[in-house]
Design an enzyme around this catalytic site. Structure first.
Site, PDB file in Angstrom:
ATOM      1  CE1 TYR A  52       7.137 -65.994 -11.554  1.00 56.07           C
ATOM      2  CE2 TYR A  52       9.020 -65.055 -10.411  1.00 56.07           C
ATOM      3  CZ  TYR A  52       8.462 -65.636 -11.536  1.00 56.07           C
ATOM      4  OH  TYR A  52       9.252 -65.865 -12.643  1.00 56.07           O
ATOM      5  CG  HIS A 110       5.505 -63.699 -16.855  1.00 56.98           C
ATOM      6  ND1 HIS A 110       5.235 -63.589 -15.518  1.00 56.98           N
ATOM      7  CD2 HIS A 110       6.332 -64.760 -16.956  1.00 56.98           C
ATOM      8  CE1 HIS A 110       5.859 -64.531 -14.847  1.00 56.98           C
ATOM      9  NE2 HIS A 110       6.527 -65.262 -15.708  1.00 56.98           N
ATOM     10  CB  SER A 191      13.109 -73.643 -14.482  1.00 61.89           C
ATOM     11  OG  SER A 191      12.035 -73.025 -13.827  1.00 61.89           O
ATOM     12  N   PRO A 192      16.861 -73.391 -14.413  1.00 59.11           N
ATOM     13  CG  PRO A 192      18.755 -72.385 -13.498  1.00 59.11           C
ATOM     14  CD  PRO A 192      17.272 -72.201 -13.636  1.00 59.11           C
ATOM     15  N   GLY A 194      15.549 -77.454 -14.000  1.00 55.07           N
ATOM     16  CA  GLY A 194      14.406 -78.216 -14.480  1.00 55.07           C
ATOM     17  C   GLY A 194      13.156 -78.147 -13.641  1.00 55.07           C
ATOM     18  N   GLY A 196      12.210 -79.430 -10.658  1.00 52.51           N
ATOM     19  CA  GLY A 196      11.788 -80.774 -10.251  1.00 52.51           C
ATOM     20  C   GLY A 196      12.141 -81.849 -11.257  1.00 52.51           C
ATOM     21  CG  PHE A 198      18.973 -81.859 -11.281  1.00 48.46           C
ATOM     22  CD1 PHE A 198      19.467 -80.772 -11.982  1.00 48.46           C
ATOM     23  CD2 PHE A 198      19.867 -82.743 -10.704  1.00 48.46           C
ATOM     24  CE1 PHE A 198      20.833 -80.557 -12.103  1.00 48.46           C
ATOM     25  CE2 PHE A 198      21.237 -82.536 -10.815  1.00 48.46           C
ATOM     26  CZ  PHE A 198      21.722 -81.447 -11.519  1.00 48.46           C
TER      27      PHE A 198
END
Length: 281
Positions: A52, A110, A191-192, A194, A196, A198
């Site tokens: 990250y 990862h 990313s629950p 999504g 971007g 949603f």
């Protein structure tokens, strides 16, 4: 904040934590406030990775945790191309330095890579013995990958599998969730919302989601999180770079959907066919 037993480790971990992917692009002052607010609300599972921002996010998290490290279940990840026996050790040491800590609670691979998995697992076990990490896990592993890891490590060593999971991407429900449950490997949903993707409030599925939220007096995102967390061995790490978003996420821990509401969402967001490969971001 509701805690759940983190698989075979038996450690209580918040059902909702704090993800940090792409936080290097956010206002650092707001990020610091958001992380602090999350800790205040009990979102003490903080997840990051050396990938990250090429280490920038680990530094940001390290700054935020000064004076509060003892409250946190801190997780990071090693990149597959760094995951040789010696490379894993070096990567861990660098992550510890950026995070301003002497140990990680959880360290993950990862995603599966070219370096033999047995070599990475051996490195993880050496790090456990050295006190650098408490537990190790994996990320983006499908059933076949997990079978290989279990064959190498044995039962009661893989602390979790962190995978993509949201309302519009439920592929892990086909086989991965049942497999992980059977082997006491918790699922951590990244990313629950999504990332971007949603649900659009004007779509048919989005209208159903919003109808449930309105009837319950909560937000659509809280309903989405509650749906993902309907099984006790699943955890979620939504990213929130603003305090108000953290507060919204935290409220989802108290929300339990009825069987009827779950069925409505399962119908609105159908599971679909099992894909040939595990979806990931």
């Amino acid at each position: 904040m509701q805690t759940r037993t983190f698989g075979w480790t038996r450690k209580p971990v918040p059902s909702i934590g704090q993800g940090t992917w792409q936080m290097e692009m956010d206002d650092p002052t707001k990020v610091q406030r958001a992380i602090h607010r999350g800790l205040d609300l009990g979102l003490t599972h903080v997840d990051t990775a050396e990938m990250y921002g090429s280490g920038a996010v680990e530094r940001l998290v390290g700054e935020a945790l000064v004076g509060r490290r003892g409250e946190v279940f801190l997780a990071s990840k090693v990149l597959p191309h760094n995951a040789s026996r010696e490379g894993t050790r070096r990567a861990c040491e660098q992550s510890l330095k950026r995070l301003r800590t002497d140990h990680l609670d959880l360290y993950m691979l990862h995603w599966p890579g070219a370096i033999p998995l047995a070599e990475t697992i051996e490195a993880f076990e050496q790090l456990v013995q050295a006190g650098k990490i408490r537990y190790w896990g994996v990320s983006n592993f499908d059933v076949g990958d997990l079978e290989q890891a279990l064959a190498i490590a044995g039962k009661g060593r893989i602390a979790c599998n962190q995978v993509l999971y949201h309302l519009q991407e439920r592929a892990i429900e086909h086989a991965l969730i049942p497999f992980c449950e059977a082997h006491e490997v918790p699922i951590v949903a990244y990313s629950p919302f999504g990332s971007g993707d949603f649900p659009d409030s004007d779509s048919r599925a989005g209208r159903e989601l919003n109808a449930i939220a309105k009837a319950r007096g909560v937000t659509a995102r809280q309903v989405a999180l509650a749906f993902l967390l309907r099984e006790p061995h699943i955890f979620a790490i939504p990213k929130a770079s603003r305090p108000e978003h953290v507060e919204d996420n935290a409220r989802a821990a108290a929300l339990t959907l009825s069987p009827e509401e779950q069925l409505r969402l399962e119908t609105a967001f159908p599971l679909g066919m099992r894909p040939a490969s595990l979806p990931m971001l």
